[in-house]
Design an enzyme around this catalytic site. Structure first.
Site, short mmCIF file in Angstrom:
data_model
loop_
_atom_site.label_atom_id
_atom_site.label_comp_id
_atom_site.label_asym_id
_atom_site.label_seq_id
_atom_site.Cartn_x
_atom_site.Cartn_y
_atom_site.Cartn_z
NE ARG A 117 -10.68 -9.59 -2.53
CZ ARG A 117 -11.27 -9.03 -3.49
NH1 ARG A 117 -11.34 -9.08 -4.31
NH2 ARG A 117 -11.19 -7.86 -3.44
CE LYS A 168 -3.81 -1.86 2.59
NZ LYS A 168 -4.84 -2.04 1.17
N1 BES Z 1 -8.00 -4.70 4.49
C1 BES Z 1 -8.59 -3.86 1.98
C2 BES Z 1 -9.47 -2.72 2.33
C3 BES Z 1 -9.68 -1.30 3.47
C4 BES Z 1 -9.32 0.02 2.48
C5 BES Z 1 -10.13 -1.56 4.45
C6 BES Z 1 -9.48 0.82 3.42
C7 BES Z 1 -10.42 -0.79 5.05
C8 BES Z 1 -10.33 0.73 5.08
C9 BES Z 1 -7.98 -4.86 2.31
O1 BES Z 1 -7.30 -6.31 1.83
C10 BES Z 1 -7.90 -4.33 0.50
O2 BES Z 1 -6.63 -3.62 0.56
N2 BES Z 1 -8.61 -4.29 -0.24
C11 BES Z 1 -8.14 -3.78 -1.81
C12 BES Z 1 -8.84 -5.17 -2.66
C13 BES Z 1 -8.14 -4.86 -3.69
C14 BES Z 1 -6.56 -5.09 -4.05
C15 BES Z 1 -8.82 -5.59 -5.15
C16 BES Z 1 -8.75 -2.68 -2.17
O3 BES Z 1 -10.03 -2.48 -1.42
O4 BES Z 1 -8.06 -1.74 -3.11
MN MN Z 2 -4.76 -5.66 1.51
#
Ligand code: BES
Ligand code: MN
Ligand code: ZN
Length: 488
Positions: A341, A267
């Site tokens: 997931r 991230k």
């Molecule tokens: N934990 C994150 C989602 C999240 C984002 C929770 C902001 C709380 C606040 C999750 O694991 C994630 O990174 N999701 C990705 C999915 C994508 C790579 C398909 C996302 O939302 O960008």
């Molecule tokens: Mn994630």
């Protein structure tokens, strides 16, 4: 925080403030004796129109030295009776105000809100909540709530049970918030498991923890793949409530990423620290199980929390890798940041095989898309089962938490097809919340299943109503209300 319901006249008890709510501009009759003791000061101010009855308005009247409470705080609740959501928020804001001013002992008159005592107690507890943290200096705040009536006039018997329920539910939300607010280095997967087993040992709840060796034996390749880049071993936490007779079983599965850096698909640095909250789904399951153990519905419920970190190192899984779940299904990793997931898929596949449940509900901070779609006002519900989705909507209505259902069209699942494995873990930019849900559905063995994405609501940056800055404990109360909602 200590809470006690007392038959003694609150107007005579030693405390920092006596909080009295009133609706429609009329003071409750329980105030009469205290008002007389104060030479009719309160009623005079009322008559002079100096006590605002507007919702949320607080008027503070200091008492003479010989009166127990230092001050009487009159909390206006507007013209008409409030619904439970409004009442919870109004009480929470009032308590937060008193607590921030350093008041410690608060008495609360229930006579004007007898039928809504549960919501009131939840609001008081949640408004007074703050995360203890690790600073040396601790600010004073509310630590005692005395509930009753100003003049000691008896309250209906139903109030006692409502107060008990409010306290159980409020405390469980607080437990979930504490978990979410805990820094990632302190709430590791194994620390999470210890908290769960401590919580279970204090109640009629059994707790089993599967460690990394168990998980390997169980073939949980998706969960192990996510934790491969971390020095902290993963845990699968199982909390089991048995209602004591032959009854169907509901599985609640929560995403428990104690820190999500994104892994190799790292991230960006801004706000990465917020990803300590990525175990909000697991915290919701924890809190819900705590409530269910105390309120004992007529259904068996198994809470599963998959606790792991998602970090990048030499052993971390990589985009392009193919991993295998405990049911044999294979997954191509497109993004190591779509890890929630993966862990949930393994946990659901295991639950289907090992527990033969009747329903599965998972809850997760799964996608940023959930907050793009719904902001911070509602959790996203994804399900292909109208009965179960309907029960969740009823439970949410009862708890006052908002959930909004998104369509689970199977067409969206086509984006998850892989050239090299049974599925891939990311299906592109659009409809991210739905696709995330549908990925998990593929591991639910065709059982009635529903998914709650709480990514937009598990954390807040401002104090407002029942929510204080930090973890919200979202979905604890909805999940706790679900067994009853399913049986009606
Ligand atoms: N934990 C994150 C989602 C999240 C984002 C929770 C902001 C709380 C606040 C999750 O694991 C994630 O990174 N999701 C990705 C999915 C994508 C790579 C398909 C996302 O939302 O960008
Ligand atoms: Mn994630
Ligand atoms: Zn995540």
């Amino acid at each position: 925080m200590q809470i006690s319901l007392t038959e003694r006249a609150l107007g005579t008890l030693d405390c920092d403030a006596l909080l009295v709510t009133f609706t429609g501009g009329e003071l409750p009759s329980s105030l009469k004796t205290l008002d007389e003791t104060m030479g009719g000061q309160i009623s005079r101010l009322m008559k002079a129109g100096r006590l605002s009855a507007e919702r949320g308005a607080m008027s503070e009247i200091f008492t003479p030295e010989d009166v127990g409470p230092v001050r009487v705080v009159l909390l206006g609740l507007g013209e008409q009776e409030l619904d439970p959501v409004q009442l919870r928020d109004a009480c929470a804001d009032a308590l937060r105000g008193l607590s921030c001013r350093g008041m410690e002992r608060i008495a609360v008159d229930l006579s004007a809100v007898q039928t809504q005592a549960r919501a009131l107690v939840e609001g008081l507890l949640l408004g007074a909540y703050r995360f203890r943290g690790y600073a040396d200096e601790q600010k004073p705040g509310v630590n005692l709530l005395l509930l009753g009536s100003v003049d000691g006039s008896p309250l209906p018997g139903s109030v006692e049970e409502a107060v008990r329920q409010g306290e159980i539910s409020g405390r469980a939300v607080i437990a979930a918030r504490d978990l979410v607010n805990e820094p990632g280095n302190r709430l590791t997967p194994s620390a999470f498991a210890e908290r769960a087993s401590d919580m279970a040992s204090e109640r009629d709840l059994s707790c089993t923890v599967f460690d990394e060796h168990d998980l390997k034996e169980m073939g949980m390749g998706l969960l192990l793949g996510v934790s491969a880049g971390s020095a902290e071993p993963p845990r699968l936490i199982e909390l089991r409530y048995e209602c004591g007779h032959d009854a169907p079983t509901l599985v609640l599965a929560g995403k428990g990423l104690t820190f999500d850096s994104g892994g190799i698909s790292l991230k960006s640095r801004e706000n990465m620290g917020a990803m300590k909250m990525d175990m909000g789904g697991g915290a919701a399951v924890f809190g819900a199980m705590q409530v269910l153990a105390d309120l004992r519905p007529g259904m068996n419920v198994v809470g599963l929390i998959c606790a792991s970190e998602n970090l990048p190192d030499g052993r971390a899984q990589k985009p392009g890798d193919v991993v295998q779940a405990c049911n044999g299904m294979t997954v191509e990793i497109i993004s190591t940041d779509a890890e929630g997931r993966l862990v949930l898929a393994d946990v659901l596949a295991d639950a289907v095989g090992r527990l033969s449940p009747d329903w599965i509900v998972d809850v997760a901070t799964l996608t940023g898309s959930a907050s793009v779609a719904l902001g911070d006002q509602a959790a996203a519900l994804v399900s292909d089962n109208d009965d179960l989705a309907g029960a969740i909507e009823r439970a949410a209505a009862a708890s006052g938490e908002k959930v909004w259902r998104l369509p689970a069209y199977s067409e969206y699942a086509e984006a998850l097809k892989s050239d090299v494995a049974d599925l891939k873990n990311s299906g592109g930019k659009t409809a991210g919340t739905i696709k995330g849900g549908l990925f998990i559905r593929a591991f639910a063995g065709g059982l009635p299943w529903a998914h709650l994405d709480i990514a937009g609501v598990a954390w807040t940056d401002r104090d407002k109503g029942i929510h204080s800055k930090g973890g919200t404990g979202y979905a604890v109360r909805t999940l706790a209300a679900l067994p009853d909602a399913m049986m009606t």
